[in-house]
Design an enzyme around this catalytic site. Structure first.
Site, PDB file in Angstrom:
ATOM      1  N   LYS A   1       0.850  -1.194   0.000  1.00  0.00           N
ATOM      2  CA  LYS A   1       0.000   0.000   0.000  1.00  0.00           C
ATOM      3  C   LYS A   1       0.882   1.239   0.000  1.00  0.00           C
ATOM      4  CE  LYS A   1       0.821   1.410   4.408  1.00  0.00           C
ATOM      5  NZ  LYS A   1       1.582   2.638   4.729  1.00  0.00           N
TER       6      LYS A   1
ATOM      7  N   PRO B   1       9.586  -4.355  -0.515  1.00  0.00           N
ATOM      8  CA  PRO B   1      10.714  -4.010   0.360  1.00  0.00           C
ATOM      9  C   PRO B   1      10.283  -3.918   1.824  1.00  0.00           C
ATOM     10  CG  PRO B   1      10.674  -2.586  -1.571  1.00  0.00           C
ATOM     11  CD  PRO B   1       9.393  -3.358  -1.597  1.00  0.00           C
TER      12      PRO B   1
ATOM     13  N   ALA C   1       9.860  -0.074   4.736  1.00  0.00           N
ATOM     14  CA  ALA C   1       9.730   0.920   3.674  1.00  0.00           C
ATOM     15  C   ALA C   1       8.454   1.740   3.780  1.00  0.00           C
ATOM     16  CB  ALA C   1       9.775   0.219   2.311  1.00  0.00           C
ATOM     17  N   GLY C   2       7.558   1.399   4.719  1.00  0.00           N
ATOM     18  CA  GLY C   2       6.286   2.104   4.815  1.00  0.00           C
ATOM     19  C   GLY C   2       5.255   1.619   3.822  1.00  0.00           C
ATOM     20  N   LEU C   3       5.468   0.408   3.265  1.00  0.00           N
ATOM     21  CA  LEU C   3       4.574  -0.143   2.239  1.00  0.00           C
ATOM     22  C   LEU C   3       3.666  -1.253   2.790  1.00  0.00           C
ATOM     23  CD1 LEU C   3       7.202  -0.361  -0.652  1.00  0.00           C
ATOM     24  CD2 LEU C   3       5.390   1.347  -0.412  1.00  0.00           C
ATOM     25  N   ALA C   4       3.719  -1.483   4.101  1.00  0.00           N
ATOM     26  CA  ALA C   4       2.859  -2.463   4.781  1.00  0.00           C
ATOM     27  C   ALA C   4       3.099  -3.893   4.312  1.00  0.00           C
ATOM     28  CB  ALA C   4       1.375  -2.108   4.622  1.00  0.00           C
ATOM     29  N   GLY C   5       4.313  -4.197   3.888  1.00  0.00           N
ATOM     30  CA  GLY C   5       4.601  -5.556   3.433  1.00  0.00           C
ATOM     31  C   GLY C   5       4.350  -6.602   4.498  1.00  0.00           C
ATOM     32  N   GLY C   6       4.815  -6.351   5.719  1.00  0.00           N
ATOM     33  CA  GLY C   6       4.595  -7.294   6.807  1.00  0.00           C
ATOM     34  C   GLY C   6       3.117  -7.424   7.150  1.00  0.00           C
TER      35      GLY C   6
ATOM     36  N   ASP D   1      -2.399  -1.967  10.242  1.00  0.00           N
ATOM     37  CA  ASP D   1      -2.590  -1.928   8.785  1.00  0.00           C
ATOM     38  C   ASP D   1      -3.193  -3.214   8.222  1.00  0.00           C
ATOM     39  OD1 ASP D   1      -1.592   0.622   8.587  1.00  0.00           O
ATOM     40  OD2 ASP D   1       0.421   0.018   7.960  1.00  0.00           O
TER      41      ASP D   1
END
Length: 290
Positions: A10, A96, A99-104, A138
């Site tokens: 995201k 990544p 990174a602030g992309l909510a991957g986890g 998130d």
């Protein structure tokens, strides 16, 4: 039995930190957008075991019970009172980390969706989001995706008009990872300001791309002032991005392009210098069973 789930990244079109609660959590107002950059989560049942195990292709990701995927699995089984033997969760990580992309968070959401499918528990989206709230702020958004106004600690979601701009370039500076705890400490020191998120909501309803791309805002970006982020934003603007911003608590930067040709040229240019560069599109869904 086995199931594969796509877990999307995201970006935050806006992110206002509006206050700190007595329990230590922060109140947010943010517009989140899911994009077609996916981790792939594979969940396999093992009738000869009673353990939840995790593997991952990405160095540095913990593969024990501290992994958010394991936490999500335990929460799922507690919530549903489902008896389980053993499961193995494999994370093919493309998004990544730090990174602030909510991957986890998205990986955790994928586990909840995948287990609901495997164990035929027939949970509703709302019920899965209730489990997700217990895993991470998130996670509910990553389950549902699309374009959402998220408030509270980020778990209260309101549907917005779909984000129409089709070309999003995402890049993470190679040498920067951000501690979320440190990011919040710096945000707490910011002066209060009017809500950019309220303006973004109006912009999305107006369907005015210029208005949308000029309303991008992130309190963490302002508080942290990461030199590599500032530099990367400048490079995207030089490539004729219509708008640029940092996602979450950083350090990934995204550029929005109305021109696909310019977006592709930007990706080519950035790949000369950065290892994690992606050309993405907005998506209207969250995690998906393959």
């Amino acid at each position: 039995m086995e199931v594969k789930v796509q877990a999307p990244a995201k970006i935050n079109l806006t992110l206002d930190v509006v206050g700190k609660r007595p329990d230590g959590y922060h109140e947010l107002k943010t517009v989140m957008q899911a994009v077609d950059l996916y981790d792939i989560i594979t969940i396999t049942t093992d009738d000869n075991s009673e353990e939840i195990t995790v593997s991952c292709n990405y160095e540095g990701v913990p593969c024990d019970d501290s992994n958010i995927c394991a936490k999500a699995a335990y929460r799922f089984f507690d919530y549903t009172h489902t008896e389980h033997k053993g499961i193995h969760i494999d994370i093919n990580k493309i998004i990544p980390t730090q990174a602030g992309l909510a991957g986890g968070s998205s990986d955790g959401a994928a586990v909840i969706l995948g287990l609901n499918y495997l164990y035929k528990t027939m949970l509703s989206e709302k019920e899965m989001c209730e489990i997700g709230e217990r895993v991470g702020a998130d996670v509910p958004f990553c389950l549902v995706g699309g374009t959402k106004l998220c408030t509270g600690i980020g778990t209260k979601m309101h549907k917005l008009p779909s984000f129409k701009c089709k070309n999003i370039v995402i890049c993470k500076p190679d040498t920067v990872s951000v501690s979320t705890a440190e990011a919040y400490r710096k945000v707490d020191a910011l002066n209060s300001h009017s809500s950019y998120t309220d303006e973004m909501v109006k912009a999305l309803y107006s369907f005015d791309i210029f208005r949308i791309t000029t309303t991008l805002y992130n309190d963490f970006e302002v508080a942290l002032q990461i030199p590599q982020v500032v530099d990367l934003k400048g490079k995207m603007l030089k490539c004729k991005a219509d708008g640029v911003g940092m996602s979450g608590s950083g350090s990934a930067v995204f550029g929005i392009f109305t021109s696909e040709r310019k977006a592709k040229k930007c990706v080519e240019k950035l790949k000369e210098e950065y290892s994690e560069v992606f050309l993405c599109k907005p998506v209207k869904t969250g995690c998906i069973v393959e």
